[in-house]
Design an enzyme around this catalytic site. Structure first.
Site, PDB file in Angstrom:
ATOM      1  N   CYS A  97      53.487  37.616  46.904  1.00 16.92           N
ATOM      2  CA  CYS A  97      52.101  37.919  47.018  1.00 16.92           C
ATOM      3  C   CYS A  97      51.292  36.924  46.243  1.00 16.92           C
ATOM      4  O   CYS A  97      51.271  37.205  44.812  1.00 16.92           O
ATOM      5  CB  CYS A  97      52.058  39.259  46.672  1.00 16.92           C
ATOM      6  SG  CYS A  97      50.304  39.910  46.463  1.00 16.92           S
ATOM      7  N   CYS A 104      49.108  39.148  43.648  1.00 13.84           N
ATOM      8  CA  CYS A 104      49.623  39.859  42.997  1.00 13.84           C
ATOM      9  C   CYS A 104      50.092  39.010  41.593  1.00 13.84           C
ATOM     10  O   CYS A 104      50.085  39.357  40.269  1.00 13.84           O
ATOM     11  CB  CYS A 104      51.146  40.313  43.489  1.00 13.84           C
ATOM     12  SG  CYS A 104      51.086  41.224  44.680  1.00 13.84           S
TER      13      CYS A 104
END
Length: 152
Positions: free
Chosen positions: A69, A72
Site C-alpha cells: 500500500c 501506508c
C-alpha cells in the site's frame, strides 16, 4: 484515572500492573525485564492484537496497513514519530492486514491505511486514509481518547 493500570508487555505479552503515576518512568516488564513502551509502533499479529486491546488499560492506537500500500508507506514515518509523542500514555501498534486477514475482516477494515483507537477493549474511533504528519496523528488520537474519558 485508576491508580493501578494493566499494561501488556510487547515482548513476552505478560500483563503488568503498575501505578498510573509511574507511566512516565520508563516502566519495565516484571516478567522479562523489557521496556513496556519503546516509543515506536509495536507490530502485532492477531493474538497480540487481542491481548493488547483486551488486557491493556491504556488506549491502543492501531494502524491497519499492508506492505504493498503506497499511502501506508507514505504514512509510516509520521506514524513512527507519533509513537514517540503518544507513548507511554497510549500503546501505538501496527497490524499487517495481509498477515491478519481474518482480523481485518472481523473489524470491517475496508481501506488501508486505517487508524483505529481502542479503549477498554472496544473501538472508539476510526480514521481511514493516510495522515502524513505525526502531530496530526497524535492530535487525532488524543482528542478521541479524551472524548471517551470525559464525563458525559
Amino acid at each position: 484515572m485508576n491508580d493501578t493500570l494493566h499494561v501488556v508487555c510487547p515482548a513476552c505479552r505478560a500483563t503488568n500492573r503498575l501505578q498510573a503515576a509511574h507511566l512516565d518512568r520508563s516502566p519495565a516488564c516484571g516478567q522479562c525485564g523489557q521496556p513496556l513502551f519503546q516509543g515506536r509502533p509495536l507490530e502485532l499479529d492477531e493474538a497480540g492484537f487481542e491481548r493488547q486491546v483486551q488486557r491493556s488499560q491504556v488506549p491502543v492506537l492501531v494502524d491497519f496497513w499492508a506492505p504493498w500500500c503506497g499511502p501506508c508507506r507514505v504514512m509510516a514515518p509520521a506514524y513512527e514519530q507519533a509513537a514517540a509523542l503518544l507513548e507511554p500514555h497510549m500503546r501505538v501498534a501496527k497490524v499487517n492486514t495481509e498477515d491478519a486477514q481474518a482480523l481485518a475482516g472481523r473489524l470491517n477494515i475496508r481501506s488501508i491505511p486505517t487508524l483505529a483507537l481502542f479503549i477498554g477493549g472496544r473501538e472508539v474511533a476510526r480514521q481511514p486514509g493516510a495522515l502524513t504528519r505525526a502531530e496530526d496523528i497524535a492530535r487525532w488520537a488524543r482528542a478521541h481518547a479524551s472524548a471517551v474519558a470525559a464525563p458525559h
